[in-house]
Design a protein around this motif. Structure first.
Motif, PDB file in Angstrom:
ATOM      1  N   LEU A  48     -18.625   6.906   0.664  1.00  0.00           N
ATOM      2  CA  LEU A  48     -17.437   6.363   0.024  1.00  0.00           C
ATOM      3  C   LEU A  48     -16.353   6.078   1.042  1.00  0.00           C
ATOM      4  O   LEU A  48     -16.260   6.741   2.062  1.00  0.00           O
ATOM      5  N   SER A  49     -15.540   5.109   0.733  1.00  0.00           N
ATOM      6  CA  SER A  49     -14.327   4.880   1.506  1.00  0.00           C
ATOM      7  C   SER A  49     -13.234   4.515   0.513  1.00  0.00           C
ATOM      8  O   SER A  49     -13.510   4.162  -0.633  1.00  0.00           O
ATOM      9  N   PHE A  50     -11.990   4.623   0.940  1.00  0.00           N
ATOM     10  CA  PHE A  50     -10.857   4.287   0.095  1.00  0.00           C
ATOM     11  C   PHE A  50     -10.182   3.076   0.694  1.00  0.00           C
ATOM     12  O   PHE A  50      -9.776   3.098   1.857  1.00  0.00           O
ATOM     13  N   VAL A  51     -10.059   1.999  -0.092  1.00  0.00           N
ATOM     14  CA  VAL A  51      -9.476   0.737   0.360  1.00  0.00           C
ATOM     15  C   VAL A  51      -8.214   0.489  -0.451  1.00  0.00           C
ATOM     16  O   VAL A  51      -8.261   0.424  -1.682  1.00  0.00           O
ATOM     17  N   CYS A  52      -7.081   0.361   0.246  1.00  0.00           N
ATOM     18  CA  CYS A  52      -5.803   0.265  -0.453  1.00  0.00           C
ATOM     19  C   CYS A  52      -4.816  -0.598   0.334  1.00  0.00           C
ATOM     20  O   CYS A  52      -4.791  -0.550   1.561  1.00  0.00           O
ATOM     21  N   CYS A  53      -3.986  -1.338  -0.396  1.00  0.00           N
ATOM     22  CA  CYS A  53      -2.932  -2.123   0.258  1.00  0.00           C
ATOM     23  C   CYS A  53      -1.713  -1.229   0.493  1.00  0.00           C
ATOM     24  O   CYS A  53      -1.576  -0.164  -0.109  1.00  0.00           O
ATOM     25  N   SER A  54      -0.836  -1.663   1.339  1.00  0.00           N
ATOM     26  CA  SER A  54       0.336  -0.871   1.706  1.00  0.00           C
ATOM     27  C   SER A  54       1.249  -0.551   0.518  1.00  0.00           C
ATOM     28  O   SER A  54       1.664   0.596   0.359  1.00  0.00           O
ATOM     29  N   PRO A  55       1.586  -1.524  -0.338  1.00  0.00           N
ATOM     30  CA  PRO A  55       2.465  -1.191  -1.480  1.00  0.00           C
ATOM     31  C   PRO A  55       1.858  -0.133  -2.404  1.00  0.00           C
ATOM     32  O   PRO A  55       2.557   0.782  -2.846  1.00  0.00           O
ATOM     33  N   CYS A  56       0.567  -0.226  -2.672  1.00  0.00           N
ATOM     34  CA  CYS A  56      -0.073   0.764  -3.547  1.00  0.00           C
ATOM     35  C   CYS A  56      -0.147   2.130  -2.872  1.00  0.00           C
ATOM     36  O   CYS A  56       0.061   3.156  -3.523  1.00  0.00           O
ATOM     37  N   PHE A  57      -0.404   2.148  -1.579  1.00  0.00           N
ATOM     38  CA  PHE A  57      -0.462   3.420  -0.859  1.00  0.00           C
ATOM     39  C   PHE A  57       0.904   4.102  -0.879  1.00  0.00           C
ATOM     40  O   PHE A  57       1.011   5.299  -1.110  1.00  0.00           O
ATOM     41  N   THR A  58       1.962   3.317  -0.689  1.00  0.00           N
ATOM     42  CA  THR A  58       3.321   3.853  -0.735  1.00  0.00           C
ATOM     43  C   THR A  58       3.611   4.433  -2.122  1.00  0.00           C
ATOM     44  O   THR A  58       4.197   5.515  -2.244  1.00  0.00           O
ATOM     45  N   LYS A  59       3.194   3.738  -3.172  1.00  0.00           N
ATOM     46  CA  LYS A  59       3.398   4.242  -4.536  1.00  0.00           C
ATOM     47  C   LYS A  59       2.638   5.539  -4.760  1.00  0.00           C
ATOM     48  O   LYS A  59       3.138   6.447  -5.429  1.00  0.00           O
ATOM     49  N   LEU A  60       1.437   5.658  -4.222  1.00  0.00           N
ATOM     50  CA  LEU A  60       0.661   6.899  -4.342  1.00  0.00           C
ATOM     51  C   LEU A  60       1.371   8.062  -3.649  1.00  0.00           C
ATOM     52  O   LEU A  60       1.428   9.171  -4.176  1.00  0.00           O
ATOM     53  N   ILE A  61       1.924   7.791  -2.470  1.00  0.00           N
ATOM     54  CA  ILE A  61       2.654   8.835  -1.740  1.00  0.00           C
ATOM     55  C   ILE A  61       3.902   9.245  -2.528  1.00  0.00           C
ATOM     56  O   ILE A  61       4.195  10.436  -2.668  1.00  0.00           O
ATOM     57  N   GLU A  62       4.640   8.272  -3.063  1.00  0.00           N
ATOM     58  CA  GLU A  62       5.836   8.567  -3.853  1.00  0.00           C
ATOM     59  C   GLU A  62       5.479   9.371  -5.090  1.00  0.00           C
ATOM     60  O   GLU A  62       6.189  10.306  -5.475  1.00  0.00           O
ATOM     61  N   LYS A  63       4.377   9.021  -5.745  1.00  0.00           N
ATOM     62  CA  LYS A  63       3.924   9.744  -6.927  1.00  0.00           C
ATOM     63  C   LYS A  63       3.594  11.195  -6.581  1.00  0.00           C
ATOM     64  O   LYS A  63       3.956  12.116  -7.312  1.00  0.00           O
ATOM     65  N   ALA A  64       2.925  11.401  -5.457  1.00  0.00           N
ATOM     66  CA  ALA A  64       2.580  12.749  -5.038  1.00  0.00           C
ATOM     67  C   ALA A  64       3.819  13.554  -4.662  1.00  0.00           C
ATOM     68  O   ALA A  64       3.897  14.757  -4.924  1.00  0.00           O
ATOM     69  N   SER A  65       4.795  12.896  -4.068  1.00  0.00           N
ATOM     70  CA  SER A  65       6.029  13.576  -3.638  1.00  0.00           C
ATOM     71  C   SER A  65       6.899  13.975  -4.827  1.00  0.00           C
ATOM     72  O   SER A  65       7.677  14.928  -4.726  1.00  0.00           O
ATOM     73  N   SER A  66       6.782  13.267  -5.924  1.00  0.00           N
ATOM     74  CA  SER A  66       7.639  13.549  -7.079  1.00  0.00           C
ATOM     75  C   SER A  66       7.106  14.690  -7.939  1.00  0.00           C
ATOM     76  O   SER A  66       7.769  15.108  -8.871  1.00  0.00           O
ATOM     77  N   LYS A  67       5.923  15.188  -7.647  1.00  0.00           N
ATOM     78  CA  LYS A  67       5.344  16.278  -8.458  1.00  0.00           C
ATOM     79  C   LYS A  67       5.757  17.613  -7.970  1.00  0.00           C
ATOM     80  O   LYS A  67       6.042  17.906  -6.903  1.00  0.00           O
TER      81      LYS A  67
END
Length: 67
Positions: A48-67
């Motif tokens: 497996l690999s994870f393929v992601c664009c920069s805007p979505c990756f930033t949103k994932l980081i923000e989501k994780a930081s808000s928990k």
């Protein structure tokens, strides 16, 4: 077929493998758009690999930081 360019290889290894980060134009696994993406892989493209664009990756980081 997508042509990937290696942009980073980790210095840490496990079982003879390291994490690689590749760049290409491909489909983001989060937003499903074809765009510039990074692929994060630790299995030399065997599993497996994870393929992601920069805007979505930033949103994932923000989501994780808000928990």
């Amino acid at each position: 077929m997508t042509k990937w360019k290696v942009v980073y290889v980790s210095e840490e290894h496990a079982h003879g493998r390291s994490i690689t980060v590749d760049a290409a134009v491909d489909v983001c696994q989060v937003c499903k758009q074809t765009t510039d993406v990074l692929g994060i892989d630790c299995s030399e493209h065997e599993y497996l690999s994870f393929v992601c664009c920069s805007p979505c990756f930033t949103k994932l980081i923000e989501k994780a930081s808000s928990k």
